[in-house]
Design a protein around this motif. Structure first.
Motif, PDB file in Angstrom:
ATOM      1  N   ARG A  16       0.832  -1.219   0.081  1.00 51.85           N
ATOM      2  CA  ARG A  16       0.134   0.112  -0.009  1.00 51.85           C
ATOM      3  C   ARG A  16       0.821   1.350  -0.097  1.00 51.85           C
ATOM      4  O   ARG A  16       1.895   1.238   0.443  1.00 51.85           O
ATOM      5  N   GLU A  17       0.347   2.471  -0.634  1.00 56.66           N
ATOM      6  CA  GLU A  17       1.052   3.434  -0.362  1.00 56.66           C
ATOM      7  C   GLU A  17       0.947   4.079   0.865  1.00 56.66           C
ATOM      8  O   GLU A  17       0.085   3.882   1.672  1.00 56.66           O
ATOM      9  N   GLN A  18       2.210   4.640   1.555  1.00 56.81           N
ATOM     10  CA  GLN A  18       2.222   5.081   2.892  1.00 56.81           C
ATOM     11  C   GLN A  18       2.577   6.592   2.923  1.00 56.81           C
ATOM     12  O   GLN A  18       3.438   7.050   1.968  1.00 56.81           O
ATOM     13  N   VAL A  19       2.237   7.400   3.956  1.00 60.12           N
ATOM     14  CA  VAL A  19       2.740   8.681   4.043  1.00 60.12           C
ATOM     15  C   VAL A  19       3.496   8.749   5.473  1.00 60.12           C
ATOM     16  O   VAL A  19       2.787   8.276   6.378  1.00 60.12           O
ATOM     17  N   TRP A  20       4.808   9.024   5.384  1.00 54.70           N
ATOM     18  CA  TRP A  20       5.390   9.174   6.530  1.00 54.70           C
ATOM     19  C   TRP A  20       5.712  10.713   6.958  1.00 54.70           C
ATOM     20  O   TRP A  20       6.038  11.303   6.071  1.00 54.70           O
ATOM     21  N   MET A  21       5.421  10.914   8.350  1.00 57.93           N
ATOM     22  CA  MET A  21       5.245  12.134   8.583  1.00 57.93           C
ATOM     23  C   MET A  21       6.369  12.484   9.923  1.00 57.93           C
ATOM     24  O   MET A  21       5.483  11.839  11.294  1.00 57.93           O
ATOM     25  N   PRO A  22       7.435  12.586   9.899  1.00 58.79           N
ATOM     26  CA  PRO A  22       8.327  12.651  11.350  1.00 58.79           C
ATOM     27  C   PRO A  22       7.696  13.549  11.974  1.00 58.79           C
ATOM     28  O   PRO A  22       7.527  14.812  11.650  1.00 58.79           O
ATOM     29  N   VAL A  23       7.682  13.359  13.360  1.00 60.72           N
ATOM     30  CA  VAL A  23       7.338  14.390  14.506  1.00 60.72           C
ATOM     31  C   VAL A  23       8.545  14.674  15.379  1.00 60.72           C
ATOM     32  O   VAL A  23       8.521  15.619  16.042  1.00 60.72           O
ATOM     33  N   SER A  24       9.428  13.680  15.326  1.00 61.84           N
ATOM     34  CA  SER A  24      10.790  14.053  16.162  1.00 61.84           C
ATOM     35  C   SER A  24      11.887  13.348  15.280  1.00 61.84           C
ATOM     36  O   SER A  24      11.795  12.274  14.726  1.00 61.84           O
ATOM     37  N   GLY A  25      13.072  13.890  15.386  1.00 55.81           N
ATOM     38  CA  GLY A  25      14.217  13.155  14.851  1.00 55.81           C
ATOM     39  C   GLY A  25      14.244  13.513  13.255  1.00 55.81           C
ATOM     40  O   GLY A  25      13.562  14.014  12.841  1.00 55.81           O
ATOM     41  N   GLU A  26      15.182  12.485  12.680  1.00 58.90           N
ATOM     42  CA  GLU A  26      15.622  12.710  11.141  1.00 58.90           C
ATOM     43  C   GLU A  26      15.535  11.225  10.824  1.00 58.90           C
ATOM     44  O   GLU A  26      16.317  10.227  11.485  1.00 58.90           O
ATOM     45  N   PHE A  27      14.712  10.766   9.854  1.00 61.35           N
ATOM     46  CA  PHE A  27      15.222   9.553   8.917  1.00 61.35           C
ATOM     47  C   PHE A  27      15.644   9.550   7.667  1.00 61.35           C
ATOM     48  O   PHE A  27      15.703  10.560   6.931  1.00 61.35           O
ATOM     49  N   GLU A  28      16.627   8.785   7.561  1.00 63.86           N
ATOM     50  CA  GLU A  28      17.218   8.282   6.146  1.00 63.86           C
ATOM     51  C   GLU A  28      16.375   7.257   5.415  1.00 63.86           C
ATOM     52  O   GLU A  28      15.951   6.200   6.058  1.00 63.86           O
ATOM     53  N   ALA A  43       7.406  15.634   5.143  1.00 58.43           N
ATOM     54  CA  ALA A  43       6.567  14.497   4.943  1.00 58.43           C
ATOM     55  C   ALA A  43       7.190  13.674   3.730  1.00 58.43           C
ATOM     56  O   ALA A  43       7.653  14.321   2.819  1.00 58.43           O
ATOM     57  N   ILE A  44       6.988  12.356   3.512  1.00 57.44           N
ATOM     58  CA  ILE A  44       7.327  11.663   2.393  1.00 57.44           C
ATOM     59  C   ILE A  44       6.367  10.537   2.062  1.00 57.44           C
ATOM     60  O   ILE A  44       5.898   9.772   2.884  1.00 57.44           O
ATOM     61  N   VAL A  45       6.200  10.511   0.784  1.00 54.14           N
ATOM     62  CA  VAL A  45       4.933   9.575   0.335  1.00 54.14           C
ATOM     63  C   VAL A  45       5.904   8.414  -0.430  1.00 54.14           C
ATOM     64  O   VAL A  45       6.842   8.567  -1.234  1.00 54.14           O
ATOM     65  N   LEU A  46       5.451   7.039   0.042  1.00 53.50           N
ATOM     66  CA  LEU A  46       6.163   5.852  -0.413  1.00 53.50           C
ATOM     67  C   LEU A  46       5.346   5.065  -1.217  1.00 53.50           C
ATOM     68  O   LEU A  46       4.222   4.614  -0.609  1.00 53.50           O
ATOM     69  N   PRO A  47       5.509   5.031  -2.568  1.00 53.14           N
ATOM     70  CA  PRO A  47       4.420   4.183  -3.464  1.00 53.14           C
ATOM     71  C   PRO A  47       4.219   2.915  -2.760  1.00 53.14           C
ATOM     72  O   PRO A  47       5.383   2.218  -2.357  1.00 53.14           O
ATOM     73  N   GLN A  53      13.588   1.246   2.947  1.00 49.19           N
ATOM     74  CA  GLN A  53      14.243   0.919   4.301  1.00 49.19           C
ATOM     75  C   GLN A  53      14.583   2.468   5.083  1.00 49.19           C
ATOM     76  O   GLN A  53      14.697   3.292   4.149  1.00 49.19           O
ATOM     77  N   MET A  54      14.062   2.398   6.305  1.00 51.32           N
ATOM     78  CA  MET A  54      14.242   3.583   6.960  1.00 51.32           C
ATOM     79  C   MET A  54      15.105   3.684   8.070  1.00 51.32           C
ATOM     80  O   MET A  54      15.246   2.514   8.858  1.00 51.32           O
ATOM     81  N   LYS A  55      15.789   4.479   8.398  1.00 49.37           N
ATOM     82  CA  LYS A  55      17.026   4.488   9.482  1.00 49.37           C
ATOM     83  C   LYS A  55      16.832   5.745  10.189  1.00 49.37           C
ATOM     84  O   LYS A  55      16.692   6.784   9.719  1.00 49.37           O
ATOM     85  N   ALA A  56      17.014   5.722  11.588  1.00 54.99           N
ATOM     86  CA  ALA A  56      16.923   6.811  12.449  1.00 54.99           C
ATOM     87  C   ALA A  56      18.610   7.496  12.182  1.00 54.99           C
ATOM     88  O   ALA A  56      19.354   6.758  12.539  1.00 54.99           O
ATOM     89  N   VAL A  57      18.584   8.904  12.035  1.00 57.86           N
ATOM     90  CA  VAL A  57      19.781   9.555  11.795  1.00 57.86           C
ATOM     91  C   VAL A  57      20.307   9.987  13.038  1.00 57.86           C
ATOM     92  O   VAL A  57      19.295  10.947  13.651  1.00 57.86           O
ATOM     93  N   ASP A  58      21.325   9.762  13.815  1.00 56.95           N
ATOM     94  CA  ASP A  58      21.822  10.493  15.009  1.00 56.95           C
ATOM     95  C   ASP A  58      21.215  10.248  16.279  1.00 56.95           C
ATOM     96  O   ASP A  58      21.910  10.242  17.168  1.00 56.95           O
ATOM     97  N   SER A  59      20.025  10.120  16.406  1.00 55.48           N
ATOM     98  CA  SER A  59      19.037  10.124  17.348  1.00 55.48           C
ATOM     99  C   SER A  59      17.882   9.296  17.061  1.00 55.48           C
ATOM    100  O   SER A  59      17.507   9.290  15.940  1.00 55.48           O
ATOM    101  N   ALA A  60      17.113   8.980  18.223  1.00 56.75           N
ATOM    102  CA  ALA A  60      16.022   8.446  18.114  1.00 56.75           C
ATOM    103  C   ALA A  60      14.974   9.064  17.118  1.00 56.75           C
ATOM    104  O   ALA A  60      15.098  10.392  17.223  1.00 56.75           O
ATOM    105  N   ALA A  61      13.980   8.585  16.313  1.00 58.24           N
ATOM    106  CA  ALA A  61      13.142   9.176  15.503  1.00 58.24           C
ATOM    107  C   ALA A  61      11.678   8.749  15.493  1.00 58.24           C
ATOM    108  O   ALA A  61      11.481   7.251  15.687  1.00 58.24           O
ATOM    109  N   GLU A  62      10.811   9.474  15.543  1.00 58.40           N
ATOM    110  CA  GLU A  62       9.372   9.058  15.568  1.00 58.40           C
ATOM    111  C   GLU A  62       8.596   9.428  14.399  1.00 58.40           C
ATOM    112  O   GLU A  62       8.728  10.876  14.175  1.00 58.40           O
ATOM    113  N   ALA A  63       7.565   8.895  13.802  1.00 61.44           N
ATOM    114  CA  ALA A  63       6.844   9.506  12.777  1.00 61.44           C
ATOM    115  C   ALA A  63       5.481   8.820  12.808  1.00 61.44           C
ATOM    116  O   ALA A  63       5.273   7.770  13.154  1.00 61.44           O
ATOM    117  N   PHE A  64       4.559   9.561  12.291  1.00 63.90           N
ATOM    118  CA  PHE A  64       3.154   8.930  11.980  1.00 63.90           C
ATOM    119  C   PHE A  64       3.234   8.378  10.633  1.00 63.90           C
ATOM    120  O   PHE A  64       3.854   9.000   9.927  1.00 63.90           O
TER     121      PHE A  64
END
Length: 88
Positions: A16-28, A43-47, A53-64
């Motif tokens: 399914r398409e996903q929309v990632w909306m980080p609320v803290s930190g940064e994702f690669e 935000a990023i739309v993933l078809p 693959q998602m990675k938290a950069v430097d510190s913990a990251a959280e997203a809706f």
């Protein structure tokens, strides 16, 4: 979705398409071999059907993460669909 510092998800596919909306930190975010960074306030739309693959950069990251109900995950090269309990 929460990912600890410098940790990453497995390489996977979602049907399914996903929309990632980080609320803290940064994702690669690596999508079909292309790397982008997304941080809180973006935000990023993933078809559907792309290898990701998602990675938290430097510190913990959280997203809706939003997607339609019933999405399944797959590992690249496998047809085995894995139910996502949070997507039911």
């Amino acid at each position: 979705m929460e990912i600890d510092a410098e940790m990453s998800t497995p390489v996977h596919i979602i049907d399914r398409e996903q929309v990632w909306m980080p609320v803290s930190g940064e994702f690669e975010v690596v999508v079909d071999g292309v790397t982008e960074r997304v941080k809180a306030g973006q935000a990023i739309v993933l078809p559907a059907g792309v290898v990701r693959q998602m990675k938290a950069v430097d510190s913990a990251a959280e997203a809706f993460v939003a997607m339609t109900v019933g999405g399944k995950a797959m590992m690249p090269g496998s047809e085995n669909k894995i139910p996502l309990p949070w997507a039911e």
